[in-house]
Design a protein around this motif. Structure first.
Motif, PDB file in Angstrom:
ATOM      1  N   GLY A 278       8.028  -2.162   5.772  1.00 45.61           N
ATOM      2  CA  GLY A 278       7.840  -0.829   5.208  1.00 45.61           C
ATOM      3  C   GLY A 278       6.553  -0.161   5.609  1.00 45.61           C
ATOM      4  N   GLU A 279       5.900  -0.631   6.680  1.00 43.49           N
ATOM      5  CA  GLU A 279       4.621  -0.053   7.092  1.00 43.49           C
ATOM      6  C   GLU A 279       4.775   1.395   7.541  1.00 43.49           C
ATOM      7  OE1 GLU A 279       2.250  -2.139   9.842  1.00 43.49           O
ATOM      8  OE2 GLU A 279       2.221  -3.998   8.705  1.00 43.49           O
ATOM      9  N   GLY A 280       3.719   2.163   7.294  1.00 45.21           N
ATOM     10  CA  GLY A 280       3.679   3.525   7.789  1.00 45.21           C
ATOM     11  C   GLY A 280       4.088   4.580   6.788  1.00 45.21           C
ATOM     12  N   THR A 281       4.500   4.166   5.587  1.00 42.67           N
ATOM     13  CA  THR A 281       4.866   5.167   4.585  1.00 42.67           C
ATOM     14  C   THR A 281       3.612   5.735   3.941  1.00 42.67           C
ATOM     15  OG1 THR A 281       5.015   3.498   2.845  1.00 42.67           O
ATOM     16  CG2 THR A 281       7.015   3.937   4.103  1.00 42.67           C
ATOM     17  N   GLN A 282       3.687   6.945   3.460  1.00 41.17           N
ATOM     18  CA  GLN A 282       2.524   7.600   2.885  1.00 41.17           C
ATOM     19  C   GLN A 282       2.020   6.890   1.627  1.00 41.17           C
ATOM     20  OE1 GLN A 282       0.735  10.242   4.089  1.00 41.17           O
ATOM     21  NE2 GLN A 282       1.949   9.929   5.937  1.00 41.17           N
ATOM     22  N   SER A 283       2.900   6.211   0.906  1.00 44.29           N
ATOM     23  CA  SER A 283       2.498   5.528  -0.320  1.00 44.29           C
ATOM     24  C   SER A 283       1.895   4.156  -0.065  1.00 44.29           C
ATOM     25  CB  SER A 283       3.714   5.361  -1.242  1.00 44.29           C
ATOM     26  OG  SER A 283       4.676   4.518  -0.631  1.00 44.29           O
TER      27      SER A 283
ATOM     28  N   LEU B 232      -8.892  -3.332   0.214  1.00 43.88           N
ATOM     29  CA  LEU B 232      -8.766  -3.302   1.666  1.00 43.88           C
ATOM     30  C   LEU B 232      -7.297  -3.518   1.998  1.00 43.88           C
ATOM     31  CD1 LEU B 232     -10.636  -3.043   4.166  1.00 43.88           C
ATOM     32  CD2 LEU B 232     -10.554  -5.540   4.337  1.00 43.88           C
ATOM     33  N   THR B 233      -6.639  -2.457   2.447  1.00 42.75           N
ATOM     34  CA  THR B 233      -5.211  -2.505   2.756  1.00 42.75           C
ATOM     35  C   THR B 233      -5.036  -2.723   4.255  1.00 42.75           C
ATOM     36  OG1 THR B 233      -4.768  -0.966   0.950  1.00 42.75           O
ATOM     37  CG2 THR B 233      -3.035  -1.248   2.591  1.00 42.75           C
ATOM     38  N   LEU B 234      -4.209  -3.713   4.625  1.00 45.70           N
ATOM     39  CA  LEU B 234      -4.110  -4.116   6.021  1.00 45.70           C
ATOM     40  C   LEU B 234      -2.672  -4.128   6.510  1.00 45.70           C
ATOM     41  CD1 LEU B 234      -6.333  -6.667   4.711  1.00 45.70           C
ATOM     42  CD2 LEU B 234      -7.015  -6.037   7.014  1.00 45.70           C
ATOM     43  N   SER B 235      -2.480  -3.688   7.736  1.00 41.58           N
ATOM     44  CA  SER B 235      -1.199  -3.793   8.421  1.00 41.58           C
ATOM     45  C   SER B 235      -1.052  -5.192   8.997  1.00 41.58           C
ATOM     46  CB  SER B 235      -1.124  -2.770   9.561  1.00 41.58           C
ATOM     47  OG  SER B 235      -0.177  -3.171  10.540  1.00 41.58           O
ATOM     48  N   GLN B 236       0.062  -5.848   8.736  1.00 42.04           N
ATOM     49  CA  GLN B 236       0.283  -7.173   9.306  1.00 42.04           C
ATOM     50  C   GLN B 236       0.717  -7.112  10.765  1.00 42.04           C
ATOM     51  OE1 GLN B 236       1.950 -10.483   6.948  1.00 42.04           O
ATOM     52  NE2 GLN B 236       2.451  -8.919   5.420  1.00 42.04           N
ATOM     53  N   ALA B 237       1.102  -5.933  11.234  1.00 44.46           N
ATOM     54  CA  ALA B 237       1.511  -5.799  12.629  1.00 44.46           C
ATOM     55  C   ALA B 237       0.322  -5.574  13.548  1.00 44.46           C
ATOM     56  CB  ALA B 237       2.510  -4.651  12.766  1.00 44.46           C
ATOM     57  N   SER B 238      -0.636  -4.752  13.113  1.00 45.87           N
ATOM     58  CA  SER B 238      -1.741  -4.383  13.996  1.00 45.87           C
ATOM     59  C   SER B 238      -3.116  -4.618  13.382  1.00 45.87           C
ATOM     60  CB  SER B 238      -1.630  -2.907  14.373  1.00 45.87           C
ATOM     61  OG  SER B 238      -1.706  -2.087  13.207  1.00 45.87           O
TER      62      SER B 238
END
Length: 378
Positions: free
Chosen positions: A54-59, A125-131
């Motif tokens: 669900g990455e990339g959503t505004q929420s 600290l919110t992190l993307s697991q892809a990048s």
């Protein structure tokens, strides 16, 4: 080493504790800030790992897991942040470092709700697991004038971190399909194993490349993950990406068809040290299984991959065999003599001994020598 509780100290703490419920205090009264002169940075910093699906959503929802750092002393002296009100300290026996570390390691929340943690200083600290793009958000209910600027300290310690949510989501949206660098950029696959031992959960591919010659996207990914080392490796330091001696191992989880896009589960850095007369001693320097992947065999898989590289290069063969010979970022000219470790922790030493004992058990000449020695004793 864990210590036994001191019953006298526990009774004193209980006697000193104020009566009544102070859980809703909006001032430093009764808080950890007033009792100990600050807050524990390891408790107020929360690392939120976005669900790859669900990455990339505004929420920025959903969050797959939330963890807390084991170490923050390289950013905040003695792991404490002075001048802020924070979460309440547990009454009674003081917890040992190892008990606190285990609490932090196991902590997991399902959402980013601002109501999931008591009021006070909070650092998200919110992190993307892809990048591994990261968003830093800091909020507090009370701050002493002249106290440390928490946001500035973290921005300085985490180069490239976002502090604006709109810019962060825009960066996620601007990434290539899949989020992570293309598989070919990460180098050849050195080893593969089921994620968490379950083939239905996906396959972990450990890929290797010499960092100095890697594509810029790979260097940027490494730099973002490297930011997290200070939270999980005591005394961690950054490495020079331009140094030709450094090799990067990246553990990428590739879910089955129909699942979420691939995501990064961990990394390791290897240093190519010269050995006499013209060999390489492969030194394992940093191994990090990222929190959402801990307990799923990623750390062990990275260590085993280092030995797989050494095996493949005993005669000077490039990592990954002939298929890798065309990759200038992967080939190393000297054969590998052995695998060493840079100041391993107790946990890493146990893992090292486990892997090496299993390798020794599968070595035919060593098994024969052990059998012969046992026969002579008998």
């Amino acid at each position: 080493m864990a210590t036994e509780p001191d019953p006298k100290r526990a009774r004193r703490d209980a006697a000193d504790a104020p009566s009544g419920d102070d859980s809703s205090s909006g001032s430093p009264s009764g808080s950890e800030a007033s009792e100990e002169g600050g807050v524990d940075a390891r408790e107020v910093i929360a690392l939120h790992f976005l669900d790859p699906a669900g990455e990339g959503t505004q929420s920025l929802q959903p969050v797959a897991s939330t963890s807390h750092p084991l170490y923050t002393h390289q950013i905040f002296e003695d792991d404490r942040i002075e001048g802020y009100e924070g979460k309440k300290r547990e009454r009674g026996r003081a917890r040992t470092f190892y008990e606190r570390a285990e609490t932090h390691r196991r902590a997991a929340f399902s959402t980013l709700s601002l109501h999931s943690i008591p009021p006070g200083l909070r650092i998200d600290l919110t992190l993307s697991q892809a990048s591994y793009h990261a968003l830093l958000e800091v909020a507090w209910t009370a701050r002493v004038p002249g106290s440390v600027d928490v946001r500035a300290a973290l921005v300085d310690a985490l180069p490239g971190v976002f502090t604006d949510r709109a810019a962060f989501t825009a960066a996620l949206a601007a990434r290539p399909a899949g989020g992570a660098p293309p598989a070919a950029d990460l180098g050849p696959v050195v080893s593969s194993f089921p994620y968490g031992g379950d083939e239905k959960a996906g396959t972990v591919d450990v890929q290797a490349c010499m960092l100095a010659g890697a594509p810029e996207a790979v260097k940027a990914l490494h730099a973002r993950i490297q930011n997290l080392l200070t939270f999980f490796i005591d005394g961690a330091s950054d490495i020079d990406q331009a140094d030709p001696a450094w090799e990067l191992l990246t553990a990428v989880v590739r879910p089955p068809a129909g699942g979420p896009p691939p995501f990064v589960a961990g990394m390791a850095t290897l240093n190519h040290m010269w050995g006499y007369p013209a060999v390489t001693r492969l030194r394992v320097c940093q191994v990090l299984a990222l929190p959402p992947a801990q307990g799923k065999g990623v750390g062990e898989g990275l260590v085993r991959a280092a030995y797989a590289l050494a095996d493949a290069r005993r005669e000077g063969e490039p990592a990954g065999g002939a298929a890798a010979s065309a990759s200038a970022s992967t080939t190393h000219p000297r054969p590998v003599l052995d695998v060493t470790y840079e100041d391993p922790t107790d946990e890493m030493q146990v893992l090292r001994e486990k892997v090496e004992a299993e390798r020794a058990a599968g070595c035919a000449w060593l098994a024969a020598a052990a059998d012969a020695a046992a026969a002579r004793v008998a």
